[in-house]
Design a protein around this motif. Structure first.
Motif, PDB file in Angstrom:
ATOM      1  N   ARG A 151       0.831  -1.206   0.000  1.00  0.00           N
ATOM      2  CA  ARG A 151       0.000   0.000   0.000  1.00  0.00           C
ATOM      3  C   ARG A 151       0.866   1.256   0.000  1.00  0.00           C
ATOM      4  O   ARG A 151       0.606   2.195  -0.760  1.00  0.00           O
ATOM      5  CB  ARG A 151      -0.936   0.010   1.207  1.00  0.00           C
ATOM      6  N   ARG A 152       1.900   1.276   0.825  1.00  0.00           N
ATOM      7  CA  ARG A 152       2.769   2.447   0.876  1.00  0.00           C
ATOM      8  C   ARG A 152       3.507   2.657  -0.454  1.00  0.00           C
ATOM      9  O   ARG A 152       3.687   3.792  -0.907  1.00  0.00           O
ATOM     10  CB  ARG A 152       3.752   2.313   2.043  1.00  0.00           C
ATOM     11  N   LEU A 155       1.000   4.161  -2.832  1.00  0.00           N
ATOM     12  CA  LEU A 155       0.767   5.570  -2.523  1.00  0.00           C
ATOM     13  C   LEU A 155       1.879   6.454  -3.078  1.00  0.00           C
ATOM     14  O   LEU A 155       1.616   7.536  -3.608  1.00  0.00           O
ATOM     15  CB  LEU A 155       0.646   5.763  -1.011  1.00  0.00           C
ATOM     16  N   LYS A 156       3.114   5.994  -2.972  1.00  0.00           N
ATOM     17  CA  LYS A 156       4.230   6.759  -3.529  1.00  0.00           C
ATOM     18  C   LYS A 156       4.112   6.853  -5.051  1.00  0.00           C
ATOM     19  O   LYS A 156       4.420   7.897  -5.643  1.00  0.00           O
ATOM     20  CB  LYS A 156       5.561   6.125  -3.132  1.00  0.00           C
ATOM     21  N   GLU A 157       3.663   5.772  -5.685  1.00  0.00           N
ATOM     22  CA  GLU A 157       3.471   5.783  -7.135  1.00  0.00           C
ATOM     23  C   GLU A 157       2.399   6.789  -7.532  1.00  0.00           C
ATOM     24  O   GLU A 157       2.558   7.536  -8.507  1.00  0.00           O
ATOM     25  CB  GLU A 157       3.084   4.391  -7.623  1.00  0.00           C
ATOM     26  N   ALA A 187       2.132   9.159   6.302  1.00  0.00           N
ATOM     27  CA  ALA A 187       3.478   8.652   6.577  1.00  0.00           C
ATOM     28  C   ALA A 187       4.385   8.720   5.355  1.00  0.00           C
ATOM     29  O   ALA A 187       5.584   8.979   5.485  1.00  0.00           O
ATOM     30  CB  ALA A 187       3.403   7.213   7.087  1.00  0.00           C
ATOM     31  N   VAL A 188       3.827   8.496   4.155  1.00  0.00           N
ATOM     32  CA  VAL A 188       4.695   8.358   2.975  1.00  0.00           C
ATOM     33  C   VAL A 188       4.679   9.563   2.038  1.00  0.00           C
ATOM     34  O   VAL A 188       5.622   9.753   1.268  1.00  0.00           O
ATOM     35  CB  VAL A 188       4.345   7.081   2.170  1.00  0.00           C
ATOM     36  N   SER A 192       4.202  18.803   1.455  1.00  0.00           N
ATOM     37  CA  SER A 192       3.466  19.787   0.660  1.00  0.00           C
ATOM     38  C   SER A 192       2.300  19.186  -0.126  1.00  0.00           C
ATOM     39  O   SER A 192       1.473  19.922  -0.669  1.00  0.00           O
ATOM     40  CB  SER A 192       4.414  20.480  -0.318  1.00  0.00           C
ATOM     41  N   THR A 193       2.238  17.865  -0.206  1.00  0.00           N
ATOM     42  CA  THR A 193       1.152  17.214  -0.948  1.00  0.00           C
ATOM     43  C   THR A 193      -0.182  17.485  -0.267  1.00  0.00           C
ATOM     44  O   THR A 193      -0.303  17.378   0.956  1.00  0.00           O
ATOM     45  CB  THR A 193       1.395  15.696  -1.043  1.00  0.00           C
ATOM     46  N   ARG A 194      -1.165  17.861  -1.060  1.00  0.00           N
ATOM     47  CA  ARG A 194      -2.495  18.133  -0.513  1.00  0.00           C
ATOM     48  C   ARG A 194      -3.307  16.843  -0.431  1.00  0.00           C
ATOM     49  O   ARG A 194      -3.265  16.009  -1.341  1.00  0.00           O
ATOM     50  CB  ARG A 194      -3.219  19.167  -1.374  1.00  0.00           C
TER      51      ARG A 194
END
Length: 234
Positions: A151-152, A155-157, A187-188, A192-194
């Motif tokens: 999952r992490r 999410l990064k992808e 966490a990942v 700055s990501t909304r």
């Protein structure tokens, strides 16, 4: 005239159907006697509250859900093949969107039958329109992996894709996993990501907020077991 498959929206929660479903929707299916549904008991309650009260025992129901086999879907489809109209109802929101009913719709198109979509609430689109994120370029990622590492990584992808294409990434999760998914997002993802959390959309305790990851880390949030849509925009 060939048979028709009506795609019937359902409320996103326990609010009365009249609050979120246009009256013409149920008027359009007043003649229908066959329903493909995810759960028969909840579908009966919904139809009873929508104007079919007193007629429920005369209706036929066919379960099409995540446990249904292809044979089950084809069994329901035989009603359409016989020349009878049928309505497809999801447990919540729009049928065939992140919903197993899509298999029935595919069979209808394969047989060149008319598919009639009817208007109703979509938690995905309502979350997007209220998020303040890019509504011109977006992608629905659906349910992402449950296992932590997978999952992490996913999410990064998605965050990288959002950054590369200025694309809003939309996800959903089973309510009892909402807090776990939200925790991994914080966490990942970059500070700055909304991130938008849109929970219990259209219900009395509706909660929709967009903040940066850094802001969410400071404020915190417990979603509990509320149905929620998550959006990220890097």
């Amino acid at each position: 005239m060939s048979s028709r498959l009506y795609l019937v929206p359902a409320p996103l929660g326990d609010n009365p159907p009249s609050e979120v479903i246009p009256a013409f929707v149920h008027a359009s299916i007043a003649h229908v006697r066959h329903f493909a549904v995810e759960d028969i008991r909840s579908a009966r309650r919904y139809l009873s509250a929508s104007g079919f009260k007193g007629m429920i025992d005369s209706l036929s129901f066919y379960e099409v859900n995540e446990h249904s086999s292809q044979e089950d879907v084809e069994s329901a489809f035989r009603i359409l093949e016989s020349g009878e109209d049928m309505a497809l109802i999801s447990e919540a929101g729009l049928p065939a969107v992140a919903d197993p009913g899509a298999a029935l719709v595919a069979l209808a198109h394969k047989a060149d039958m008319e598919v009639v979509p009817l208007s109703g609430p979509s938690s995905i689109m309502m979350a997007l329109m209220s998020s303040g994120m890019n509504g011109q370029c977006f992608a629905f990622a659906g349910y992402i992996p449950v296992k932590g590492d997978e999952r992490r990584r996913r999410l990064k992808e998605l965050e990288a894709r959002s950054r590369k294409y200025s694309e809003t990434e939309i996800m959903i999760e089973t309510p009892y996993r909402s807090d776990s998914l939200f925790k991994d997002i914080l966490a990942v993802c970059e500070p700055s990501t909304r991130v938008c959390v849109a929970a219990d959309i259209t219900l009395a305790d509706q909660y929709i907020r967009t903040r940066t990851v850094a802001q969410w880390r400071k404020s915190g949030l417990t979603i509990s077991k509320k149905p929620a849509v998550f959006l990220i925009y890097a």
